[in-house]
Write an enzyme that holds these catalytic residues in place. Structure first.
Site, PDB file in Angstrom:
ATOM      1  N   GLY A 204      -9.474  22.547 -24.062  1.00  0.00           N
ATOM      2  CA  GLY A 204      -8.733  21.291 -22.879  1.00  0.00           C
ATOM      3  C   GLY A 204      -9.417  20.120 -22.436  1.00  0.00           C
ATOM      4  N   CYS A 205      -8.726  19.358 -21.980  1.00  0.00           N
ATOM      5  CA  CYS A 205      -9.176  18.616 -21.550  1.00  0.00           C
ATOM      6  C   CYS A 205      -9.888  19.190 -20.047  1.00  0.00           C
ATOM      7  CB  CYS A 205      -8.413  17.129 -21.774  1.00  0.00           C
ATOM      8  SG  CYS A 205      -6.654  17.572 -21.078  1.00  0.00           S
TER       9      CYS A 205
END
Lengths: 341, 341, 341, 341
Positions: free
Chosen positions: C146-147
């Site tokens: 994920g970011c």
């Protein structure tokens, strides 16, 4: 206290009405309607109103107890509800397009459906105080001008009234902030697709041009045709109009013409010669700042006009009409300076 | 590897050159000059270049070892240094205005000082590949087009070449992002005074109009006069031109005219009929997207053009010229898609 | 040329994959799927891709002809399609959350539904090259980080590996640009409600914390608990993490610890002591810039990390994994400098 | 009408004072000073004030005719002029740091020069109405709180007064809009370098932490140490504080604690449990909206607080003090709702 209802107080123009009316000493907002949100408290949906309003949204039938109802709705809603309201003695200020165009045929051409109350349309007053102030005072129904037309018409009014331009070749190149598109769920209104971006749209024709042609034509006493090209810029608020006209009278003193025409107008500010109004200078304020240029002394004049599309371009102008209709000083609740920066 | 020098690699256009040249397989940036920052490492001043460049700024006399020098400087700097560089065999690509206007008298009128090397000006080539491609290949000095002229000229070239418009009444209503004003310390370029704001400027006359009149006049074979009004919008990058022309040939097929003229051009994209180019669609890309409209079939055509002012409007176009001058494929280092969103 | 399919190439991460892969010399995007847009050309929906891609969206069953399929979809889509693809020899790089969390029970707790292919989950490799490079090379299924986790984990990895912090009291205060929320139609992602605005969200708990706890716990060899509070800022792109840790070893040389750990990593840039990375310095680049501070020599260290959420935080990291999986240099198509300004 | 002077009415805080005082029925701004602009009309320099003020800037010696003078200046200016003004009976409200820190030694440590009027400093009242309301009423000199301290202190006051947190390990992670940096010509405040960008700064120590430690220490009755890390976000206005504290009393009812403490405060709005205040919801308003969370019921509480840095964080709070000092209702000129969107 005038009892006020607002239909569409979940959109940007409706919420802006609430902001402005919160400071109005003679208005009491008593009724907010929303089919979708009946029962919800406005300050739960819109926390910026905590401490300002604690109303709950109700169904539309509660509106008849109001002395005036503002419609901040998509077109079609006001003309569905206005006849019954007016019949019961409630006055109507419609921020949508339903009562702007006098000719039902033109309405139909641009909005693709019949106007359902042409009688009321016939008596409705176009809510442009700088031109129709007296008629607004006694109107039962006011059709509040569109945002783009407000800026363009203020830019052109002195010129068409004076008859000094070629009225068949007017170009209105306009730019709007994103709130002008409403609180609408479309991908191209998402932050990521609007920020750092600029584009034209509706080049083939935009509904607001009908309004411009009508009002300016009336003011001119003859046909006026505006070629109107709108653009979208990454502003929350603001409209900027750059209007190009071919002068037919090379001797006209443009600066003087504008200053004279707007001398008594509190909400139109003619900048000194050479000025360039900025949308930030009217942010949150009910004001149109306008400047007129004649580059290189040529045959083309350039008029610049800026407004906050939600204030002078919508809700502020509606409150200005409200003030006229109910006998308040025209500036009531409308004299706050711009929010700068 | 072609040895490249960059003068002014502390401004936006100079830094954009560094970004583009970092991906060029045939160019080696060997020399960066800055009087103010001699000795400093470029990636200390500009951390986004960490890992890309570790050069230090040097004094201007080091430039003669370069095969080509880009000037990304305010006007005046290039014409001061170019004669000596050219004499020593170094080619010059000037992103400033020093070598754009063929007539020294016109230069002086707009820039308020004499041109100091009119001989070099006489041989300089205007770096607009879509019109002067062959001359650019062999030029010793290239005057890279301005950002606004790039967009406006691409929008107008097919029309003036075809002779289908009234060339004395052209309106170019343009909007620029803030990087077009350069890395200049002025209050009105601060974030707080540019964000959420829009205004026109230089309505009385802007230097770039001289360039437009020159280039389009040459293409037309007769005088062309563009009434040019620039605006500033809260974009980092991007120029949008909305150009209004009066058609003299009502039969012309505008879409076909544009598609034919730009058929072979890799960096001009003619949108399908009805399109409206958006600045976000060219962000970071060396591309002009253009669309042509004729609202309501009337006598006025509207041409829309968008570029990234730092790429096709400055450094990308300069690299395009560099590719032509040094025998590279014209697209080298210029084929990255736009950064979207 | 490796044949590549992209599922979800109508969202921001999917479109960013197309941008990056357009410059990849060894990848050929052959298949784009979209249930909603089957038959439409990608460059009609997304004009910024005109001249780059002319593919049409097809139905998902065409994916099996690809050697690798990227999923840039909401959670749930990848695990529905991955088993059949893997069975047919197609490798999968999933940008959603479906293959990040090793424990199906933890997946269910955060995503409220069962994981439908726990066997494939068991073999999936977490696509974090800085920690799992070798495993990624041979993986059949990669769960791309994920970011937020990408930034937070890079900020913390040297510290948890070295065991010099109190792993039960880590605070990760993070800020994301709006593209991190995807191309989702919600009022609070509209320009007008995101511009000029800043707020925290999901303070009670965010799905990405499970990922951080898993990966950092593995790296530490013992439980790690990150208190993660995300914020939304008016950026198109960018994540900034400010991580606060209590040091258990007061003698540790933090700068040296970070520089040593990331010495060979091309996509992690440790700033010199005292630095503060800016999201603009990684805009469009596959890079995490990180800096470590110890204010007033106290017991709390502050680590700052920035990424472009769509590049190192999503599609760039996915291409980095792709490069490892198919034997390309890890930097292929990922070495463009940041777009600045 | 109280005669008011403003020193520094060319900066953002000074102009914001003019905006707020324009709507104050009991204040008359009679004197604006500026060394640089003596003789210029304020509405020529700042056209958003056309129709609101037509004053000209004068030299500082005209201030003694005022009953109160606001200083919206860099530090150093107020302490140079205050002694003479106070001696002549003029009261002083200083928006700079000159009269915030009680201890001249601490002042010197952070501002690198001696305090030149320690006697006046000794009697000055810290202009935080929520804690020092009564003292402000009679103060001759008020030191108006800094923007960050206003948000952080409101977030922490109930907790330190109640003694339920570890006062030596408080983290205040804050984000400010760009107007907080003032109208200062620095490259990193230009639009192009601030838009679409986010970064931390002053991680090693920021002057405002001294103020937080002083005020919260007094409220606690013992030493308080705040680890304060500021960030800059692309907002014109707004501060968001995310404050992390370790609870020493696990039984405390945080929501009730905050609601009780701020029950009578008109300018502090405690959101319902679970809320996340947004800076847009206080834009232009003199209001701090605050929310308290306890993620996963753990030992760490997270308090969120938002203000408009120019209003409750500067000029609005100064007008609030003015109202107290001159016997006006505390809300006078401060009750306009936020400008939304």
């Amino acid at each position: 206290m005038v009892k006020v209802g607002v239909v569409g107080a979940t959109g940007y123009a409706g919420l802006e009405l609430l902001r402005l009316l919160a400071c109005h000493p003679g208005a009491e907002v008593t009724t907010l309607t929303s089919r979708q949100h009946v029962g919800a408290r406005v300050d739960e949906l819109f926390p910026h109103l905590r401490g300002v309003y604690d109303l709950r949204y109700v169904a539309p039938d509660a509106l008849s107890a109001c002395q005036v109802v503002f419609f901040a709705t998509p077109h079609g809603a006001a003309m569905a509800q206005a006849p019954a309201l007016v019949a019961s003695g409630t006055r109507v200020i419609d921020l949508s397009a339903d009562f702007r165009l006098h000719d039902p045929a033109i309405y139909k051409r641009w909005y693709q459906h019949d106007h359902t109350c042409p009688d009321l349309l016939a008596e409705a007053v176009y809510g442009w105080p700088e031109r129709h102030r007296e008629a607004i005072r006694t109107a039962r129904v006011v059709g509040n001008p569109g945002c783009y037309p407000t800026a363009v018409q203020i830019a052109l009014l002195p010129l068409v009234e004076a008859g000094v331009i070629d009225a068949s070749h007017i170009i209105a190149d306009c730019t709007s902030g994103v709130s002008g598109a409403g609180r609408t769920l479309r991908e191209n209104l998402l932050y990521c697709e609007t920020a750092d971006s600029f584009h034209a749209y509706a080049v083939a024709g935009h509904r607001h041009s009908a309004e411009m042609d009508q009002e300016l034509g009336e003011a001119a006493g003859s046909a006026v045709r505006v070629l109107f090209v709108p653009h979208l810029a990454p502003l929350i608020r603001g409209i900027h109009a750059t209007v190009y006209v071919r002068l037919t009278d090379p001797q006209v003193n443009l600066q003087s013409l504008f200053e004279t025409r707007y001398a008594g107008e509190r909400f139109v500010d003619v900048l000194p010669a050479g000025g360039c109004p900025d949308t930030r200078d009217v942010r949150g304020a009910n004001l149109c700042r306008v400047a007129v240029h004649r580059p290189a002394g040529g045959d083309t004049a350039v008029v610049l006009a800026t407004i906050d599309n939600l204030v002078k371009g919508a809700s502020g102008q509606a409150v200005q009409c409200f003030n006229l209709m109910f006998g308040f000083d025209e500036c009531t609740a409308l004299d706050a300076p711009a929010l700068w920066p």
